[in-house]
Design a protein around this motif. Structure first.
Motif, short mmCIF file in Angstrom:
data_model
loop_
_atom_site.label_atom_id
_atom_site.label_comp_id
_atom_site.label_asym_id
_atom_site.label_seq_id
_atom_site.Cartn_x
_atom_site.Cartn_y
_atom_site.Cartn_z
N ASN A 14 0.82 -1.20 0.00
CA ASN A 14 0.00 0.00 0.00
C ASN A 14 0.86 1.26 0.00
N ALA A 15 1.90 1.23 0.85
CA ALA A 15 2.78 2.39 0.94
C ALA A 15 3.50 2.62 -0.38
N PHE A 16 3.82 1.54 -1.07
CA PHE A 16 4.45 1.66 -2.39
C PHE A 16 3.52 2.41 -3.35
N VAL A 17 2.26 1.96 -3.37
CA VAL A 17 1.28 2.58 -4.28
C VAL A 17 1.03 4.04 -3.91
N ASP A 18 1.13 4.34 -2.61
CA ASP A 18 0.87 5.71 -2.16
C ASP A 18 2.11 6.60 -2.19
N GLY A 19 3.18 6.07 -2.72
CA GLY A 19 4.40 6.89 -2.82
C GLY A 19 5.02 7.21 -1.48
N GLU A 20 4.85 6.31 -0.50
CA GLU A 20 5.35 6.58 0.84
C GLU A 20 6.70 5.90 1.12
N LEU A 21 7.23 5.17 0.14
CA LEU A 21 8.47 4.44 0.39
C LEU A 21 9.69 5.24 -0.08
N ALA A 75 2.46 -7.69 -9.02
CA ALA A 75 2.28 -6.55 -9.93
C ALA A 75 0.80 -6.27 -10.15
N ARG A 76 0.03 -7.36 -10.27
CA ARG A 76 -1.41 -7.20 -10.49
C ARG A 76 -2.06 -6.52 -9.27
N GLN A 77 -1.63 -6.94 -8.09
CA GLN A 77 -2.20 -6.34 -6.87
C GLN A 77 -1.88 -4.85 -6.78
N ALA A 78 -0.65 -4.51 -7.12
CA ALA A 78 -0.25 -3.10 -7.08
C ALA A 78 -1.07 -2.30 -8.08
N CYS A 79 -1.28 -2.88 -9.22
CA CYS A 79 -2.05 -2.22 -10.28
C CYS A 79 -3.49 -2.00 -9.82
N GLU A 80 -4.03 -3.02 -9.15
CA GLU A 80 -5.41 -2.94 -8.68
C GLU A 80 -5.55 -1.83 -7.63
N LEU A 81 -4.56 -1.73 -6.77
CA LEU A 81 -4.60 -0.66 -5.76
C LEU A 81 -4.54 0.72 -6.42
N GLY A 82 -3.72 0.82 -7.45
CA GLY A 82 -3.61 2.08 -8.18
C GLY A 82 -4.94 2.44 -8.84
N GLN A 83 -5.60 1.42 -9.39
CA GLN A 83 -6.91 1.64 -10.03
C GLN A 83 -7.94 2.10 -9.01
N LEU A 84 -7.88 1.47 -7.85
CA LEU A 84 -8.83 1.84 -6.79
C LEU A 84 -8.68 3.31 -6.40
N LYS A 85 -7.43 3.74 -6.30
CA LYS A 85 -7.18 5.15 -5.99
C LYS A 85 -7.83 6.06 -7.03
N ALA A 86 -7.59 5.72 -8.31
CA ALA A 86 -8.13 6.54 -9.39
C ALA A 86 -9.66 6.53 -9.36
N GLN A 87 -10.21 5.35 -9.03
CA GLN A 87 -11.66 5.20 -9.00
C GLN A 87 -12.27 6.07 -7.89
N ILE A 88 -11.59 6.14 -6.76
CA ILE A 88 -12.09 6.95 -5.64
C ILE A 88 -12.04 8.44 -5.99
N ARG A 89 -10.96 8.84 -6.64
CA ARG A 89 -10.88 10.26 -7.05
C ARG A 89 -12.00 10.60 -8.03
N MET A 99 -12.84 -2.84 0.25
CA MET A 99 -13.33 -2.24 -1.00
C MET A 99 -13.24 -3.25 -2.15
N ARG A 100 -12.13 -3.94 -2.22
CA ARG A 100 -11.97 -4.92 -3.30
C ARG A 100 -13.04 -6.00 -3.20
N GLU A 101 -13.29 -6.48 -1.95
CA GLU A 101 -14.32 -7.51 -1.76
C GLU A 101 -15.67 -7.00 -2.22
N ILE A 102 -16.02 -5.81 -1.78
CA ILE A 102 -17.36 -5.27 -2.11
C ILE A 102 -17.49 -5.07 -3.62
N LEU A 103 -16.45 -4.48 -4.21
CA LEU A 103 -16.54 -4.20 -5.65
C LEU A 103 -16.58 -5.49 -6.47
N GLN A 104 -15.90 -6.52 -5.98
CA GLN A 104 -15.96 -7.79 -6.69
C GLN A 104 -17.35 -8.41 -6.60
#
Lengths: 245, 187
Positions: A10-17, A36-50, B166-171
């Motif tokens: 999470n910290a990686f995706v948030d630029g905290e490292l 890599a897929r998980q990191a990508c998904e976290l990045g997408q989630l951030k964009a989705q929330i914005r 969030m991932r669980e809910i969205l899935q």
């Protein structure tokens, strides 16, 4: 994934490292596509929330605005009325023959015509109602300065004075426990001057409750009257001077 | 009066500048507030109160560069003190649907927005706040910790749980899932 790894991803995706830690994670992702897929998904989630909160719905205030406008119209006509009355009294005050009849109404010029200390017959009480409709706490602070200065000046000269501050519409904030920036000052003034009253408009309180679900809690020094507008109109009829803030 | 006015205006150039900056933060604060309560009236009240408090206490702000953190801290405190306990945790909130005047060709985008808002509405308050402060308001972990008055470790664990949830809910919400959102406050 261990919780500590998950935190760090999470910290990686948030630029905290740090740069070194980032390099390690990038290396790990090259070796592990799932990571890599998980990191990508976290990045997408951030964009989705914005995206989801970029333009939230705004308050629909059409009714409230209409009410506010009608208050404004009433207040404006009240102000005009006040101006008319004041000019009338000032003109009359210029005529010595009629001065006695008007004593105790509203005369802002002193005996020398300089206008600082209001001139009234010694036995007459000056009565002023300030109508506060502005939420700006700086303006409210200036009003309190004005009121305090006036109360001090009259007390020093031994002239009787009564002052009411009627807070109404957005001006109610001055007397709200959670919003007033001048609670302590109001309390001190109210303790010091028995001839000073702070009045809150019940219509405004009810309106806040009905329209916006706010339970208004007033500061202890506030008194409540049914309608701010009716009250200031009544005060004018009784001969009080009216000043809108 | 005139003397106190002169002092007031003479010595508060900083204050005036900050007052303008505080006013300019309104939209940003509203977005955060709305993401917490999903209710435009409540969000508007929160922001009004935040701005009023900030203007009254502007002299307490030591570092001007920390204005956004300071304002958001006031917002978070007000939210905690006045709103959280009075609102039942429904998970389904008033105006979750994006505005109806979105053109039809944006239906996918609209649905994505709706689903995301609904998912965030299902998080608990703590998770929702951390997630929106980091992802929407783009605060660092350290600033988020300061705003919420919790340790940085707590921010990290809440964030991690919030994103997992969030991932669980969205899935669970497939495409075509019916977008039926009960309105708590019919107008």
């Amino acid at each position: 994934m261990k919780p500590s790894d998950e935190f760090e991803l999470n910290a990686f995706v948030d630029g905290e490292l740090s740069a070194d830690q980032q390099a390690e994670w990038l290396e790990a992702m090259r070796a592990d596509p799932e990571l890599a897929r998980q990191a990508c998904e976290l990045g997408q989630l951030k964009a989705q929330i914005r995206l989801a909160y970029g333009s939230p719905p705004q308050v629909r205030r059409r009714n409230a605005d209409k009410v506010r406008e009608s208050w404004r119209a009433v207040a404006a006509s009240v102000t005009l009325l006040a101006v008319g009355l004041v000019s009338g009294w000032l003109l009359h005050a210029g005529n010595p023959g009629e001065k006695t009849a008007n004593a105790g109404r509203f005369v802002v010029l002193d005996a020398d015509g300089r206008g600082q200390a209001p001139a009234v017959a010694a036995d007459e009480e000056t009565r002023i109602v300030f109508h506060l409709t502005n939420a700006d706490q700086t303006v409210a602070g200036e009003l309190l300065d004005e009121v305090e200065g006036m109360l001090n000046a009259y007390a020093a000269d031994g002239h009787p004075l009564r002052v009411e501050v009627v807070s109404h519409s957005e001006g109610l904030d001055l007397l709200r426990e959670s919003l007033s920036g001048h609670k302590e000052r109001i309390h001190q003034l109210a303790m010091r001057f028995s001839n000073l009253t702070f009045v809150a408009c019940k219509n405004t309180i009810d309106r806040l409750k009905v329209e916006r679900g706010i339970e208004v809690k007033l500061i202890p020094d506030a008194e409540v009257i049914d309608s701010g507008v009716s009250h200031v109109v009544k005060r004018q009829r009784e001969g009080w001077s009216y000043i809108r803030v | 009066m005139s003397e106190s006015k002169t002092n007031l205006f003479g010595s508060f150039g900083r204050r005036r500048r900050l007052q303008r900056q505080i006013g300019a933060e309104r939209d940003r604060l509203y977005r955060i507030a709305w993401s917490w309560c999903h209710d435009s009236y409540q969000a508007d009240d929160l922001v009004q109160e935040t701005l009023a408090r900030a203007l009254a206490k502007v002299d307490n702000l030591r570092e001007e560069s920390r204005l956004q953190v300071w304002l958001t801290q006031i917002l978070a405190n007000l939210h905690r003190d006045h709103y959280r306990r009075t609102q039942p945790e429904t998970g389904q909130d008033t105006d979750l649907l994006p505005s109806r005047d979105d053109p039809e060709e944006h239906a996918d985008r609209t649905q994505l927005i709706t689903r995301t808002r609904r998912a965030i509405g299902l998080l608990n308050d703590d998770q929702r706040q951390v997630l929106t402060l980091v992802d929407l308001a783009e605060f660092s972990y350290a600033d988020t910790a300061m705003i919420l008055n919790v340790p940085v470790g707590t921010v990290m664990s809440r964030l991690s749980r919030a994103r997992r949830r969030m991932r669980e809910i969205l899935q669970q919400q497939g495409i075509g899932h019916a977008d039926v959102v009960p309105l708590r406050r019919p107008q």
